[in-house]
Design an enzyme around this catalytic site. Sequence first.
Site, PDB file in Angstrom:
ATOM      1  N   SER A  11       0.839  -1.210   0.000  1.00 26.29           N
ATOM      2  CA  SER A  11       0.000   0.000   0.000  1.00 26.29           C
ATOM      3  C   SER A  11       0.868   1.251   0.000  1.00 26.29           C
ATOM      4  O   SER A  11       0.371   2.366   0.167  1.00 26.29           O
ATOM      5  CB  SER A  11      -0.912   0.003   1.226  1.00 26.29           C
ATOM      6  OG  SER A  11      -0.146  -0.148   2.407  1.00 26.29           O
ATOM      7  N   ASN A  98      -2.737  -2.430  12.990  1.00 29.21           N
ATOM      8  CA  ASN A  98      -4.176  -2.203  12.821  1.00 29.21           C
ATOM      9  C   ASN A  98      -4.652  -0.913  13.491  1.00 29.21           C
ATOM     10  O   ASN A  98      -5.398  -0.138  12.899  1.00 29.21           O
ATOM     11  CB  ASN A  98      -4.955  -3.404  13.359  1.00 29.21           C
ATOM     12  CG  ASN A  98      -4.644  -4.666  12.571  1.00 29.21           C
ATOM     13  OD1 ASN A  98      -3.986  -4.599  11.533  1.00 29.21           O
ATOM     14  ND2 ASN A  98      -5.091  -5.811  13.060  1.00 29.21           N
ATOM     15  N   THR A 143     -37.128  27.665 -12.807  1.00 30.72           N
ATOM     16  CA  THR A 143     -37.476  26.321 -12.336  1.00 30.72           C
ATOM     17  C   THR A 143     -37.711  25.530 -13.620  1.00 30.72           C
ATOM     18  O   THR A 143     -38.183  26.104 -14.614  1.00 30.72           O
ATOM     19  CB  THR A 143     -38.757  26.300 -11.467  1.00 30.72           C
ATOM     20  OG1 THR A 143     -39.839  26.818 -12.241  1.00 30.72           O
ATOM     21  CG2 THR A 143     -38.608  27.133 -10.201  1.00 30.72           C
ATOM     22  N   HIS A 144     -37.356  24.269 -13.607  1.00 33.17           N
ATOM     23  CA  HIS A 144     -37.429  23.437 -14.830  1.00 33.17           C
ATOM     24  C   HIS A 144     -36.670  24.086 -15.979  1.00 33.17           C
ATOM     25  O   HIS A 144     -37.029  23.908 -17.139  1.00 33.17           O
ATOM     26  CB  HIS A 144     -38.880  23.185 -15.259  1.00 33.17           C
ATOM     27  CG  HIS A 144     -39.770  22.786 -14.134  1.00 33.17           C
ATOM     28  ND1 HIS A 144     -39.897  21.485 -13.698  1.00 33.17           N
ATOM     29  CD2 HIS A 144     -40.559  23.529 -13.309  1.00 33.17           C
ATOM     30  CE1 HIS A 144     -40.742  21.434 -12.673  1.00 33.17           C
ATOM     31  NE2 HIS A 144     -41.146  22.666 -12.413  1.00 33.17           N
ATOM     32  N   SER A 265      -9.831  26.824 -28.978  1.00 36.00           N
ATOM     33  CA  SER A 265     -10.005  25.612 -29.772  1.00 36.00           C
ATOM     34  C   SER A 265      -8.831  25.506 -30.728  1.00 36.00           C
ATOM     35  O   SER A 265      -8.290  26.513 -31.163  1.00 36.00           O
ATOM     36  CB  SER A 265     -11.316  25.708 -30.552  1.00 36.00           C
ATOM     37  OG  SER A 265     -11.255  24.879 -31.703  1.00 36.00           O
ATOM     38  N   LYS A 271     -13.216  30.565 -30.694  1.00 34.96           N
ATOM     39  CA  LYS A 271     -13.747  29.879 -29.524  1.00 34.96           C
ATOM     40  C   LYS A 271     -13.086  30.291 -28.212  1.00 34.96           C
ATOM     41  O   LYS A 271     -11.894  30.532 -28.138  1.00 34.96           O
ATOM     42  CB  LYS A 271     -13.576  28.364 -29.667  1.00 34.96           C
ATOM     43  CG  LYS A 271     -14.513  27.714 -30.665  1.00 34.96           C
ATOM     44  CD  LYS A 271     -15.981  27.805 -30.275  1.00 34.96           C
ATOM     45  CE  LYS A 271     -16.347  26.871 -29.168  1.00 34.96           C
ATOM     46  NZ  LYS A 271     -16.374  25.461 -29.589  1.00 34.96           N
ATOM     47  N   ASN A 273     -13.573  28.506 -24.573  1.00 31.08           N
ATOM     48  CA  ASN A 273     -14.307  27.390 -23.971  1.00 31.08           C
ATOM     49  C   ASN A 273     -14.191  27.376 -22.442  1.00 31.08           C
ATOM     50  O   ASN A 273     -13.106  27.604 -21.908  1.00 31.08           O
ATOM     51  CB  ASN A 273     -13.785  26.063 -24.526  1.00 31.08           C
ATOM     52  CG  ASN A 273     -14.039  25.921 -26.014  1.00 31.08           C
ATOM     53  OD1 ASN A 273     -15.016  26.469 -26.533  1.00 31.08           O
ATOM     54  ND2 ASN A 273     -13.156  25.227 -26.700  1.00 31.08           N
ATOM     55  N   GLU A 278     -16.179  22.736 -17.081  1.00 29.34           N
ATOM     56  CA  GLU A 278     -16.583  21.399 -17.559  1.00 29.34           C
ATOM     57  C   GLU A 278     -15.821  20.296 -16.824  1.00 29.34           C
ATOM     58  O   GLU A 278     -16.375  19.254 -16.483  1.00 29.34           O
ATOM     59  CB  GLU A 278     -16.345  21.287 -19.063  1.00 29.34           C
ATOM     60  CG  GLU A 278     -17.285  22.172 -19.862  1.00 29.34           C
ATOM     61  CD  GLU A 278     -16.865  22.270 -21.327  1.00 29.34           C
ATOM     62  OE1 GLU A 278     -17.694  21.972 -22.174  1.00 29.34           O
ATOM     63  OE2 GLU A 278     -15.715  22.645 -21.616  1.00 29.34           O
ATOM     64  N   TYR A 305     -10.150  -6.386  11.868  1.00 26.79           N
ATOM     65  CA  TYR A 305      -9.382  -5.934  10.716  1.00 26.79           C
ATOM     66  C   TYR A 305      -9.397  -6.978   9.602  1.00 26.79           C
ATOM     67  O   TYR A 305      -9.230  -8.163   9.850  1.00 26.79           O
ATOM     68  CB  TYR A 305      -7.922  -5.616  11.113  1.00 26.79           C
ATOM     69  CG  TYR A 305      -7.108  -5.124   9.916  1.00 26.79           C
ATOM     70  CD1 TYR A 305      -7.124  -3.789   9.554  1.00 26.79           C
ATOM     71  CD2 TYR A 305      -6.383  -6.017   9.119  1.00 26.79           C
ATOM     72  CE1 TYR A 305      -6.429  -3.337   8.437  1.00 26.79           C
ATOM     73  CE2 TYR A 305      -5.694  -5.582   8.001  1.00 26.79           C
ATOM     74  CZ  TYR A 305      -5.716  -4.247   7.665  1.00 26.79           C
ATOM     75  OH  TYR A 305      -5.036  -3.807   6.569  1.00 26.79           O
ATOM     76  N   GLN A 310      -7.434  -1.880   3.576  1.00 28.73           N
ATOM     77  CA  GLN A 310      -6.304  -1.132   3.031  1.00 28.73           C
ATOM     78  C   GLN A 310      -6.739  -0.320   1.799  1.00 28.73           C
ATOM     79  O   GLN A 310      -6.108   0.650   1.442  1.00 28.73           O
ATOM     80  CB  GLN A 310      -5.189  -2.117   2.662  1.00 28.73           C
ATOM     81  CG  GLN A 310      -3.965  -1.503   2.039  1.00 28.73           C
ATOM     82  CD  GLN A 310      -2.879  -2.546   1.810  1.00 28.73           C
ATOM     83  OE1 GLN A 310      -2.403  -3.162   2.757  1.00 28.73           O
ATOM     84  NE2 GLN A 310      -2.510  -2.762   0.572  1.00 28.73           N
ATOM     85  N   LYS A 313      -7.780   4.014   1.426  1.00 25.61           N
ATOM     86  CA  LYS A 313      -7.038   5.277   1.330  1.00 25.61           C
ATOM     87  C   LYS A 313      -7.046   5.897  -0.054  1.00 25.61           C
ATOM     88  O   LYS A 313      -7.235   7.100  -0.206  1.00 25.61           O
ATOM     89  CB  LYS A 313      -5.604   5.089   1.835  1.00 25.61           C
ATOM     90  CG  LYS A 313      -5.565   5.190   3.339  1.00 25.61           C
ATOM     91  CD  LYS A 313      -4.333   4.600   3.936  1.00 25.61           C
ATOM     92  CE  LYS A 313      -4.685   3.787   5.163  1.00 25.61           C
ATOM     93  NZ  LYS A 313      -5.287   2.458   4.878  1.00 25.61           N
TER      94      LYS A 313
END
Length: 467
Positions: A11, A98, A143-144, A265, A271, A273, A278, A305, A310, A313
């Site tokens: 790990s 542990n 709304t909507h 772009s 462009k 962007n 995003e 345990y 493990q 993380k």
Amino acid sequence: MDDSTLRFTSSLEVDAALGYYDVMGSLAHVKMLKKCNIIPKGDADAIATGLKKIAEEMESGEFEIDDSLEDIHTCVEFRLTEIVGPGGGKLHTGRSRNDQVSTDFRMFLRDAVLEMVEKIERLRMGLIEVAENNSGSIMPGFTHMQHAQPVTLAHHLMAYVFKFGRDSERLIESYERINECPLGSAALAGTTFPIDRKMTAESLGFKKPTENSMDSVSDRDFAAEMAFCSALLADHLSSLSEELVLWSSQEFGFIEMDDRYSTGSSIMPQKKNPDIAELIRGRSGSAIGHLVSVLTMLKGLPLTYNRDMQEDKRPVIDSLQSVADCVDMMYKMVTTMKVDTKRMEEAVGKGQINATDLADYLVTKGVPFREAHGIVGAAVRHCISGGLRLEEVPLADLKKFSDRIEEDVYDVISVRRCVERRNSYGGTSPSSVALQIENARASVEEKMNFVTYESQVYERCWSRLLG
Ligand code: ARG
């Protein structure tokens, strides 16, 4: 062990991030072993000196991670015996990996929470400032995704300030549960050595030792909580990102991103962007995925345990890291974007957005709301077919829909008055939003104070342990 087994079970790549906390945990443990006369003073002092040297090596970047070892805890102990000789092996008396793993992870997460809360609060302050500069910037509320009622940009942005405020709050509440010390639970059943768990908990800045050793080594609720806090925060960031993407489109034109935080772009020269927004929207995917990973990994594990744990993380650390970056980028984007108040006001002119206000007006003239709703519906249809806004219809024509309509209607349905008159608590009027801003500022300050206070606790702990 076969090389492939080592590679498969290691790990180290992920838990190397816990190194410094592992040393602090070990320092607290050895001081306790000494005070409780569990190991000879000479060995304890040598171990403490060795651990301090390792802490220095970690800070200067000299600490070498030996990838033939399984995890960071083993690496630290291995390096310790290199420095102090076989006496270093006495460090692991009365503890197990542990309880050690869980203790280290909790310390790591405490700091991660403080860092995240600080970032979130900085973003909130940034949004509050943009809101303050736009307390009179009227835009459509949706709304909507349809024009609903006029609001101000300040009101809209403050909605996110409160959403992010809950994200901070949730982290702080989880922090209280993270901040209990499992060290001394040993492998699962506690230990026969006369250890002092209160002492180790206190010297590591934990509120108290955990109550049940079997729970302590099997509990990863705090990891799941962190994954959830990150995922919900990522969702909030994603919604705001979506709006920024829409608002910066030609169709809306409400905002323009700063050049530093947008991209071009490779083929279309015109462009600009909103890639950052995003990407923030897209990264919510991994935050949600990581939450599902942690919950699924924990599901059905028998006490106590199990090595499955493990796997906690990577998702949690990755989520926190990625969401923290998103918060930072969001701060930069929103505090540098240009707002086009003219385009917003033009948009408000569309969609008969003041229709509710005309209905409410009729209610104040004694018309039952249901009836008023129908009357205004007819007036709206009239406007749509005639290409008019409600407030442009002459009084004589409005009266055809209801004789209760008088000259005073125009004050009520002017879009600006629609906003100003919504001064209920939490509403969109500038005076209501000013109160929201005041309350939000107080909440930012309170959370920043929490971060400062708690950070000082750990600084004191570390300097005592290293002193
Ligand atoms: N690398 C392991 C982890 O992070 C250490 C715990 C080892 N304990 C054990 N019983 N094998 O969870």
